[in-house]
Design a protein around this motif. Structure first.
Motif, PDB file in Angstrom:
ATOM      1  N   THR A   1       9.123  62.701   5.240  1.00  0.00           N
ATOM      2  CA  THR A   1       8.312  61.512   4.942  1.00  0.00           C
ATOM      3  C   THR A   1       8.957  60.252   5.509  1.00  0.00           C
ATOM      4  O   THR A   1       8.285  59.407   6.111  1.00  0.00           O
ATOM      5  CB  THR A   1       8.130  61.372   3.425  1.00  0.00           C
ATOM      6  OG1 THR A   1       7.544  62.566   2.904  1.00  0.00           O
ATOM      7  CG2 THR A   1       7.234  60.195   3.102  1.00  0.00           C
TER       8      THR A   1
ATOM      9  N   ASP B   1      10.953  71.845   0.971  1.00  0.00           N
ATOM     10  CA  ASP B   1      11.701  71.649  -0.263  1.00  0.00           C
ATOM     11  C   ASP B   1      11.559  70.198  -0.715  1.00  0.00           C
ATOM     12  O   ASP B   1      11.768  69.264   0.064  1.00  0.00           O
ATOM     13  CB  ASP B   1      13.186  71.978  -0.032  1.00  0.00           C
ATOM     14  CG  ASP B   1      13.982  71.876  -1.310  1.00  0.00           C
ATOM     15  OD1 ASP B   1      13.981  72.836  -2.089  1.00  0.00           O
ATOM     16  OD2 ASP B   1      14.603  70.812  -1.520  1.00  0.00           O
ATOM     17  N   THR B   2      11.201  70.019  -1.981  1.00  0.00           N
ATOM     18  CA  THR B   2      10.901  68.653  -2.448  1.00  0.00           C
ATOM     19  C   THR B   2      12.150  67.825  -2.694  1.00  0.00           C
ATOM     20  O   THR B   2      12.057  66.604  -2.860  1.00  0.00           O
ATOM     21  CB  THR B   2      10.085  68.722  -3.747  1.00  0.00           C
ATOM     22  OG1 THR B   2      10.802  69.526  -4.702  1.00  0.00           O
ATOM     23  CG2 THR B   2       8.723  69.337  -3.486  1.00  0.00           C
ATOM     24  N   ASN B   3      13.309  68.448  -2.733  1.00  0.00           N
ATOM     25  CA  ASN B   3      14.530  67.688  -3.021  1.00  0.00           C
ATOM     26  C   ASN B   3      15.100  67.013  -1.782  1.00  0.00           C
ATOM     27  O   ASN B   3      15.554  65.874  -1.845  1.00  0.00           O
ATOM     28  CB  ASN B   3      15.580  68.608  -3.642  1.00  0.00           C
ATOM     29  CG  ASN B   3      15.183  69.059  -5.032  1.00  0.00           C
ATOM     30  OD1 ASN B   3      14.571  68.294  -5.789  1.00  0.00           O
ATOM     31  ND2 ASN B   3      15.496  70.301  -5.375  1.00  0.00           N
TER      32      ASN B   3
ATOM     33  N   GLN C   1      14.068  68.223   1.998  1.00  0.00           N
ATOM     34  CA  GLN C   1      13.257  68.278   3.219  1.00  0.00           C
ATOM     35  C   GLN C   1      12.071  67.313   3.174  1.00  0.00           C
ATOM     36  O   GLN C   1      11.815  66.583   4.143  1.00  0.00           O
ATOM     37  CB  GLN C   1      12.745  69.703   3.437  1.00  0.00           C
ATOM     38  CG  GLN C   1      13.836  70.687   3.810  1.00  0.00           C
ATOM     39  CD  GLN C   1      13.281  72.106   3.955  1.00  0.00           C
ATOM     40  OE1 GLN C   1      12.303  72.470   3.326  1.00  0.00           O
ATOM     41  NE2 GLN C   1      13.933  72.898   4.788  1.00  0.00           N
ATOM     42  N   LEU C   2      11.347  67.319   2.068  1.00  0.00           N
ATOM     43  CA  LEU C   2      10.154  66.467   1.994  1.00  0.00           C
ATOM     44  C   LEU C   2      10.493  64.974   2.119  1.00  0.00           C
ATOM     45  O   LEU C   2       9.831  64.256   2.885  1.00  0.00           O
ATOM     46  CB  LEU C   2       9.401  66.742   0.692  1.00  0.00           C
ATOM     47  CG  LEU C   2       8.085  65.974   0.521  1.00  0.00           C
ATOM     48  CD1 LEU C   2       7.128  66.265   1.660  1.00  0.00           C
ATOM     49  CD2 LEU C   2       7.432  66.315  -0.819  1.00  0.00           C
ATOM     50  N   PRO C   3      11.524  64.466   1.403  1.00  0.00           N
ATOM     51  CA  PRO C   3      11.875  63.046   1.613  1.00  0.00           C
ATOM     52  C   PRO C   3      12.297  62.753   3.054  1.00  0.00           C
ATOM     53  O   PRO C   3      11.948  61.701   3.601  1.00  0.00           O
ATOM     54  CB  PRO C   3      13.037  62.823   0.644  1.00  0.00           C
ATOM     55  CG  PRO C   3      12.873  63.866  -0.390  1.00  0.00           C
ATOM     56  CD  PRO C   3      12.310  65.058   0.310  1.00  0.00           C
TER      57      PRO C   3
ATOM     58  N   LYS D   1       4.882  69.671   5.084  1.00  0.00           N
ATOM     59  CA  LYS D   1       5.290  68.863   3.928  1.00  0.00           C
ATOM     60  C   LYS D   1       4.947  69.583   2.626  1.00  0.00           C
ATOM     61  O   LYS D   1       5.650  69.463   1.620  1.00  0.00           O
ATOM     62  CB  LYS D   1       4.607  67.501   3.987  1.00  0.00           C
ATOM     63  CG  LYS D   1       5.095  66.634   5.144  1.00  0.00           C
ATOM     64  CD  LYS D   1       4.211  65.432   5.359  1.00  0.00           C
ATOM     65  CE  LYS D   1       4.310  64.437   4.247  1.00  0.00           C
ATOM     66  NZ  LYS D   1       3.497  63.230   4.543  1.00  0.00           N
TER      67      LYS D   1
ATOM     68  N   TYR E   1      12.383  71.014   8.725  1.00  0.00           N
ATOM     69  CA  TYR E   1      12.079  72.157   7.851  1.00  0.00           C
ATOM     70  C   TYR E   1      13.054  73.307   8.084  1.00  0.00           C
ATOM     71  O   TYR E   1      13.439  74.013   7.153  1.00  0.00           O
ATOM     72  CB  TYR E   1      10.640  72.611   8.098  1.00  0.00           C
ATOM     73  CG  TYR E   1      10.225  73.796   7.266  1.00  0.00           C
ATOM     74  CD1 TYR E   1       9.945  73.649   5.902  1.00  0.00           C
ATOM     75  CD2 TYR E   1      10.124  75.064   7.833  1.00  0.00           C
ATOM     76  CE1 TYR E   1       9.565  74.742   5.136  1.00  0.00           C
ATOM     77  CE2 TYR E   1       9.743  76.161   7.067  1.00  0.00           C
ATOM     78  CZ  TYR E   1       9.466  75.995   5.728  1.00  0.00           C
ATOM     79  OH  TYR E   1       9.091  77.069   4.966  1.00  0.00           O
TER      80      TYR E   1
END
Length: 395
Positions: free
Chosen positions: A243, A234-236, A238-240, A230, A173
């Motif tokens: 995960t 950032d969904t672009n 950080q999140l991938p 999560k 993060y």
């Protein structure tokens, strides 16, 4: 009167050592002595297990998208030693190495730079990391199951995996580097276990049960914290990344990871190996162990700390990989009995070989690499269901 093999279930049982010991020492008419019973050849089983692990290691060098034969991999692995010996100003040593290796391999280089890089920079770190992580998780699982005398305990029980996952998510993060992710994950695992231990000290009643419940509590808190990271990540990118890391993988393993994990895991495994006979005594019961002069509280503390240490460092370089620490100790008990003098070394070898085998499948069965946590769940869940059914039928 025919000898009756005592009914044992692989799921009843880290206390099985006590059963065996009592059977061995009873010497009654209904319980045959050791001399009357034909014990399995455990030495042969260890040799076969070790040979299978060595074969798996050698074969793993040839597995992957870059085509590479086993003989080429062996040649490349041995090349630094050969070149070192040849470069020394001791002709006799160079001749000896040359003579020793000449019946096995041709000394002349038959590989290019790409093959050399694949072996030393990609496959060797990954193979060593798989061996270390598998050995750490399975041995920690065996130790936990013995200390808590519960066959369903795994390395996740004290929140080590959840804490490591939170630490890694936090590092991702804040856009920290790969080394920081490992350090944060390691620190998160230790903080989680330390918190669980501190909470358990404040509980009343059974201290072992208090530690298990405190571990569940801490794991739940760290899992919720990871979910929050999560949510705000950032969904672009950080999140991938978070995960994928949480699903477990050895794709990014480097020799620096191997050096770091190898030193800490070996330091943690040595006490577990040395105290394996004391674990046997502890399975006889708290009072009996104390009557034999064993400080049970100190023994439990050392074993749990060592098991947690190796779990935290394994998770810090591989992500969260479930089922290894739960299933492999059961297989060790099925093959090598309930004696921790055999279970601990068997768990080290079998755990490393199992995870290496799963990792080979992870990087070859699909066009994109499958996270290890998914494969170990697909493999571990049916095996554990089978063990549950077999245990139920026997009991």
């Amino acid at each position: 009167m025919a000898d009756a093999e005592p009914t044992r279930s692989p799921l009843t049982t880290p206390t099985g050592a006590a059963t065996e010991t009592r059977l061995h020492t009873a010497g009654t008419a209904s319980a045959p002595s050791v001399s009357d019973r034909e014990l399995p050849d455990y030495r042969l089983r260890f040799i076969l297990l070790l040979l299978a692990a060595v074969f798996c290691v050698i074969a793993s060098f040839a597995v992957g998208r870059f085509s590479l034969g086993i003989s080429d991999a062996v040649l490349i692995l041995l090349s630094p030693a050969v070149h070192f010996a040849m470069s020394m100003d001791i002709p006799v040593l160079g001749d000896i190495v040359h003579i020793l290796l000449s019946p096995v391999i041709p000394v002349a280089e038959t590989w290019d730079d790409a093959m050399y890089s694949v072996v030393f920079n990609i496959r060797l770190p990954r193979i060593l990391a798989a061996l270390l992580v598998g050995a750490a998780l399975s041995t920690a699982g065996a130790a936990y199951q013995g200390m808590f005398q519960n066959p369903l305990v795994s390395p996740d029980i004290l929140g080590a995996s959840a804490g490591a996952g939170f630490g890694a998510a936090l590092a991702i993060y804040f856009y920290l580097g790969t080394g920081a992710i490992t350090v944060f994950a390691f620190a998160g695992g230790l903080v989680a276990v330390g918190t669980a231990y501190a909470v358990s000290r404040l509980t009343r009643g059974n201290p072992t049960l208090g530690m298990v419940l405190a571990g569940i509590l801490v794991a739940s808190l760290f899992s919720a914290s990871t979910s929050y990271i999560k949510l705000v990540a950032d969904t672009n990118d950080q999140l991938p990344a978070i995960t994928y890391w949480l699903m477990g993988s050895l794709a990014g393993a480097t020799m620096e990871d191997v050096y770091f994990a190898g030193v800490v895991i070996v330091i943690g495994l040595i006490p577990l190996y040395l105290f394996r006979w004391r674990m046997n005594v502890l399975t006889l019961g708290e009072d009996e162990a104390k009557s034999m002069g064993i400080n049970t509280n100190l023994l439990r503390l050392i074993v749990i700390l060592c098991a947690t240490l190796v779990t935290a460092v394994a998770v810090s370089i591989s992500g969260i990989i479930g089922w290894v620490g739960l299933v492999i100790p059961h297989f060790c008990r099925m093959i090598f009995g309930y004696d921790y003098r055999r279970i601990i070394p068997a768990a080290i070898i079998m755990g490393g070989g199992f995870l290496l085998l799963v990792d080979n499948f992870a990087r070859t069965i699909a066009t994109t690499e499958v996270p290890l946590g998914i494969l170990t769940a697909f493999v571990g869940a049916p095996i554990f269901a089978y063990l549950l059914m077999m245990g139920g039928k026997r009991s």
